[in-house]
Design a protein around this motif. Structure first.
Motif, mmCIF file in Angstrom:
data_model
loop_
_atom_site.group_PDB
_atom_site.id
_atom_site.type_symbol
_atom_site.label_atom_id
_atom_site.label_comp_id
_atom_site.label_asym_id
_atom_site.label_seq_id
_atom_site.Cartn_x
_atom_site.Cartn_y
_atom_site.Cartn_z
ATOM 1 N N THR A 120 44.644 23.492 68.423
ATOM 2 C CA THR A 120 45.205 24.798 68.044
ATOM 3 C C THR A 120 45.838 24.768 66.657
ATOM 4 O O THR A 120 45.571 25.639 65.823
ATOM 5 C CB THR A 120 46.254 25.235 69.083
ATOM 6 N N SER A 121 46.658 23.773 66.417
ATOM 7 C CA SER A 121 47.426 23.741 65.167
ATOM 8 C C SER A 121 46.577 23.378 63.959
ATOM 9 O O SER A 121 47.031 23.529 62.815
ATOM 10 C CB SER A 121 48.580 22.748 65.301
ATOM 11 N N ARG A 122 45.365 22.897 64.187
ATOM 12 C CA ARG A 122 44.525 22.446 63.077
ATOM 13 C C ARG A 122 43.444 23.459 62.698
ATOM 14 O O ARG A 122 42.669 23.228 61.774
ATOM 15 C CB ARG A 122 43.869 21.121 63.437
ATOM 16 N N LEU A 123 43.357 24.550 63.422
ATOM 17 C CA LEU A 123 42.272 25.512 63.198
ATOM 18 C C LEU A 123 42.597 26.484 62.064
ATOM 19 O O LEU A 123 43.746 26.894 61.877
ATOM 20 C CB LEU A 123 41.999 26.306 64.477
ATOM 21 N N LYS A 124 41.559 26.864 61.335
ATOM 22 C CA LYS A 124 41.642 27.911 60.313
ATOM 23 C C LYS A 124 40.821 29.115 60.784
ATOM 24 O O LYS A 124 40.012 29.008 61.710
ATOM 25 C CB LYS A 124 41.082 27.395 58.987
ATOM 26 N N GLU A 125 41.025 30.239 60.145
ATOM 27 C CA GLU A 125 40.248 31.429 60.477
ATOM 28 C C GLU A 125 38.770 31.229 60.157
ATOM 29 O O GLU A 125 37.891 31.649 60.905
ATOM 30 C CB GLU A 125 40.781 32.641 59.708
ATOM 31 N N LYS A 126 38.480 30.570 59.032
ATOM 32 C CA LYS A 126 37.107 30.421 58.569
ATOM 33 C C LYS A 126 36.837 28.969 58.169
ATOM 34 O O LYS A 126 37.744 28.235 57.774
ATOM 35 C CB LYS A 126 36.837 31.320 57.349
ATOM 36 N N ASN A 127 35.582 28.599 58.317
ATOM 37 C CA ASN A 127 35.065 27.344 57.763
ATOM 38 C C ASN A 127 35.839 26.108 58.227
ATOM 39 O O ASN A 127 36.253 25.265 57.431
ATOM 40 C CB ASN A 127 35.054 27.398 56.232
ATOM 41 N N ASN A 128 35.995 26.003 59.525
ATOM 42 C CA ASN A 128 36.550 24.775 60.086
ATOM 43 C C ASN A 128 35.451 23.703 60.058
ATOM 44 O O ASN A 128 34.358 23.907 60.580
ATOM 45 C CB ASN A 128 37.002 24.998 61.532
ATOM 46 N N GLU A 129 35.758 22.575 59.453
ATOM 47 C CA GLU A 129 34.764 21.513 59.302
ATOM 48 C C GLU A 129 35.059 20.393 60.301
ATOM 49 O O GLU A 129 36.102 19.741 60.242
ATOM 50 C CB GLU A 129 34.769 20.960 57.882
ATOM 51 N N LEU A 130 34.116 20.204 61.219
ATOM 52 C CA LEU A 130 34.225 19.154 62.230
ATOM 53 C C LEU A 130 33.255 18.037 61.881
ATOM 54 O O LEU A 130 32.043 18.280 61.742
ATOM 55 C CB LEU A 130 33.911 19.721 63.616
ATOM 56 N N GLU A 131 33.757 16.844 61.700
ATOM 57 C CA GLU A 131 32.920 15.676 61.436
ATOM 58 C C GLU A 131 33.138 14.639 62.527
ATOM 59 O O GLU A 131 34.270 14.398 62.956
ATOM 60 C CB GLU A 131 33.263 15.039 60.083
ATOM 61 N N ILE A 132 32.037 14.054 62.985
ATOM 62 C CA ILE A 132 32.113 12.966 63.963
ATOM 63 C C ILE A 132 31.361 11.777 63.377
ATOM 64 O O ILE A 132 30.157 11.867 63.109
ATOM 65 C CB ILE A 132 31.503 13.364 65.319
#
Length: 817
Positions: A120-132
């Motif tokens: 929750t605290s790490r999310l942005k409205e746009k362009n959340n970048e998830l890398e694994i």
């Protein structure tokens, strides 16, 4: 209500930045999720088919490298701003670190676990970048082995340091492809303040017209509030029972009595009615805030280990004995993302058509997908479920045990409600191999506490109604594979170079592994090898047999029982026939001794790549010739032979529990050299269910006057339909002389399907039919003169069906007098 947004689209991947070389893999490329690095590279045309010839050797660099997956997503419009957002990984394979918007959110090391992370605290409205980032599983495993020491492990020793499908490191039937990737779905989840986290269902007891069931609900967020649980059970769209629970806690257990329950049975023993269980969580405003539904079955499974003071190993379903006719299951592909629902359906349907009533999920693969168990519920296939440990020692430090504890809890809670689940088993062969190769004291086995303390303690807490068995094989004796107690693995036959005819000396209570190898079908090899390599002595053909000296066993056991031919098509036919005769011989022996032996589970049902292996269905989902031998010998009624008291005795084995069999027996004595039917007898027969009785005797003095003969027994039902046919010979087939028959082939078309009709002028043994574009409903049968054999055909292409493409294989043609 919960809201769920899948993140399975718009993924890209590349090789790790620190990997030197491989320039073409350093740019982001599209990939498929769920999937694996190997399958993504293959789909992009960047590598050759991993299964083709020996390409396996050229692709090890993939597993030795790190890989990065990336996805960019926006905050979902459907989600509330004030409620937490959970990122769920259903399955990451295996050593991984996830970063969201350039911050680490978790490290992972178990492909069998589900992970939830509050983002929750790490999310942005746009362009959340998830890398694994996936670390090399081979480098990780080797680094752990270097750090903690090499343990006693069969095959690749470092594999036990990863909670990863062990077969991916190579097995004696499969290639070396330690995979990486997002092998199960990823999604965003937004829960309500209160939710049902798990729903369990157990049958407590059954009587003649009642059943007591228990429904356990694990719920979070209900403290200090007034909630109601609405529970309903329905069958055939009719509500049977409704019940409300007004005092809702974190764990709510509810017992419900069902009048005149419809019991779930394994196939061939009854029907498989599935109730719809629905649980609704309702708040004080009478709003439904969460719903869980499952299809459940009412049944009791017991594993009986003592009977009348003697050891036994017997499954009772709804208090009735069931002889287990089973097959071992391995993952159907080296790359798990390619195992589709259609593949599951085809393989498990074939198992049922082979008259299996149990599938053993072997401990070197994976806890299978939900759909697998749903199919087993529907088809009536009992599931013997191993935990994922096999053939070696395992770490038992506190960190490893905690990881395993979470793995076990998650998978038991996910699967326990399935009526098909009949046994939890701690591991495959760990204690037995330790006993054989290291120390007679199996309690010294590293990992022993996993199977004898950790797992049973968990099961006593969350699934106490189901049986647990610590290993396979296992028993009460010093040797875990002793035939005096528990269950056994019969690997003297084949692996220890003993021929299948010696099964007569086996006195097991229950056999959960036995098998015999043969190559895949002709068409399967044509897609796996170049034409010039389709030879029985070819090194690339041998490369696809992963057992040490596996090919040598193929030739030795073929020469021991059947004629040998080096011509490719003949070799495939004869080796598949030998496998079929081996499995038939073993199963007949154990069925004829069913007062002691209570089940036989073949190694193995399926393959993960084109192989010479123990499977009865090859990797293209095509049954081998042996499949049809198994299907027939697993029928409810079979005929077997015994030579005693100067007689060849014909025994009828009837495994229909409630039914008396009525029919008639035809006996033919056939002169080997000419194929002439010398004598013929007919006798009416009947036999109660679950009986094994002598129904006919032929004196050996009568048979001996004919010197070389084949005794043929055919069992027919009251409708004069052939139920089972079997043979008795004194010699091995390779020493017999038979005339070549002439077999007439005709096609018969009907609106929905087609048939091939066969007639022979002489007794024809083990007739096999081959066509490049057809599958057949029967193969490997014995055909008598004057009979018409009508076989259903399945056209696998648009190519017109013509008789010139049909090739028949008959054992007579290799035994020409």
């Amino acid at each position: 209500m919960k809201k769920k947004i899948e993140l399975n689209n718009n993924w890209h991947f590349k090789i790790g930045d620190e990997i030197t070389g491989y320039i073409q893999f350093k740019k982001w490329k599209k990939c498929v999720v769920p999937g694996t690095v190997h399958t993504d590279l293959l789909k992009l045309g960047l590598i050759e088919d991993p299964f083709y010839e020996d390409n396996e050797l050229e692709l090890r660099w993939i597993s030795d490298s790190d890989w990065i997956y990336r996805n960019v997503f926006d905050y979902p419009d459907e989600f509330e701003k004030e409620s937490p957002v959970i990122l769920v990984f259903d399955g990451l394979d295996t050593i991984a670190e996830a970063r969201l918007n350039n911050e680490s959110i978790g490290k992972f090391d178990n492909m069998f676990r589900r992970y939830e992370i509050d983002i929750t605290s790490r999310l942005k409205e746009k362009n959340n970048e998830l890398e694994i980032k996936f670390g090399s599983p081979t480098k990780f495993a080797k680094s752990q082995e270097e750090k903690y020491g090499k343990m006693y492990v069969e095959l690749n020793t470092e594999r036990v340091y990863t909670r990863k499908a062990q077969y991916s490191f190579g097995w004696d039937w499969g290639p070396y492809f330690p995979t990486m990737g997002i092998w199960k779905p990823i999604y965003l989840l937004q829960k309500t303040n209160a939710s049902i986290t798990n729903l369990k269902f157990s049958t407590i007891n059954i009587s003649e017209n009642k059943a007591m069931v228990e429904i356990t609900n694990n719920i979070e967020g209900v403290e200090g509030s007034n909630f109601i649980l609405d529970i309903s059970l329905s069958l055939d769209d009719k509500v049977i029972i409704k019940k409300s629970v007004t005092k809702v806690s974190n764990e709510s257990r509810v017992r419900i009595e069902i009048n005149n329950p419809k019991l779930w049975w394994p196939c061939c023993s009854g029907s498989q009615p599935l109730y719809n269980l629905t649980v609704k969580l309702i708040n004080e405003n009478k709003q439904v805030i969460d719903v869980k539904t499952k299809k459940v079955g009412v049944r009791i499974v017991k594993l009986l280990l003592k009977e009348n003071g003697n050891n036994t190993f017997k499954f009772l379903i709804n208090n009735k004995e069931i002889f287990i006719r089973g097959a071992n299951w391995i993952p159907p592909d080296s790359f798990l993302s390619r195992v589709t629902k259609d593949k599951y359906l085809k393989l498990l349907s074939l198992a049922k058509k082979a008259n299996c009533n149990m599938i053993r999920v072997w401990g070197g693969g994976v806890y299978e997908q939900d759909f697998f168990y749903e199919l087993c519920d529907w088809l009536g296939l009992l599931v013997w479920q191993d935990f994922m440990f096999t053939c070696g020692s395992y770490p038992d430090d506190s960190r490893f045990l905690e990881n395993v504890k979470n793995e076990v809890i998650q998978n038991v809670e996910r699967l326990q409600y399935h009526p098909s689940i009949s046994l939890w088993c701690g591991n495959n062969e760990c204690e037995w191999l330790w006993y054989q190769n290291i120390d007679k004291d199996i309690k010294k086995l590293p990992g022993y506490k996993i199977y004898h303390e950790l797992i049973p303690d968990i099961l006593n807490e969350i699934d106490p109604m189901l049986n647990y068995w610590s290993s396979s094989p296992f028993g009460n004796d010093e040797d875990p594979n002793d035939q005096s107690s528990g269950n056994t693995h019969q690997w003297n036959i084949w692996s220890n170079w003993v021929d299948y005819s010696e099964v007569k000396n086996d006195n097991s209570l229950f056999v959960s592994e036995f098998g015999f190898q043969a190559p895949a079908n002709i068409e399967t090899w044509e897609d796996a090898l170049q034409k010039e390599n389709l030879q029985c002595n070819n090194s690339l053909f041998a490369f696809h047999n992963k057992q040490v000296k596996g090919q040598e066993r193929i030739f030795q056991f073929l020469s021991e029982n059947l004629p040998i031919s080096n011509e490719w098509n003949d070799f495939i036919y004869l080796t598949q026939l030998n496998q079929g005769l081996a499995l038939k011989t073993c199963i007949e022996h154990w069925r004829s001794h069913s007062l002691r032996t209570n089940g036989a589970i073949i190694w193995q049902l399926n393959d993960c790549w084109p192989a010479v292996s123990w499977s009865i269905i090859d990797s293209d989902l095509k049954p081998k010739l042996s499949y049809y031998f198994v299907r027939d010998v697993f029928l409810p009624q079979i005929i077997s032979f015994s030579n005693e008291d100067s007689c060849v005795k014909l025994n009828l084995n009837n495994h229909c529990k409630e039914e008396t069999f009525y029919g008639f027996l035809k006996v033919h004595i056939i002169r080997q050299q000419t194929g002439e039917i010398i004598e013929e007898y007919e006798e009416k027969v009947s036999l109660n269910g679950h009986k094994n009785n002598v129904i006919y005797n032929v004196s050996t003095s009568k048979l001996d006057k004919y010197s070389n003969y084949v005794l043929l027994a055919s069992l027919f039902n009251e409708k004069s339909e052939l139920v089972y046919r079997n043979f008795y010979i004194k010699q091995k087939w390779k020493h017999i002389k038979l005339p070549k028959p002439t077999i007439d082939v005709k096609f018969e078309s009907k609106p929905d399907t087609g048939y091939i009709c066969l007639r022979s002028d002489l007794p024809s043994f083990f007739v096999d039919i081959h066509h490049p574009h057809l599958n057949f409903s029967d193969r490997g049968f014995i055909l008598l003169p004057g009979e018409e054999k009508k076989i259903k055909i399945v056209n696998n292409s648009e190519v017109p069906v013509t008789t010139d493409k049909i090739k028949l294989f008959v054992l007579n043609n290799y035994l020409d007098s």
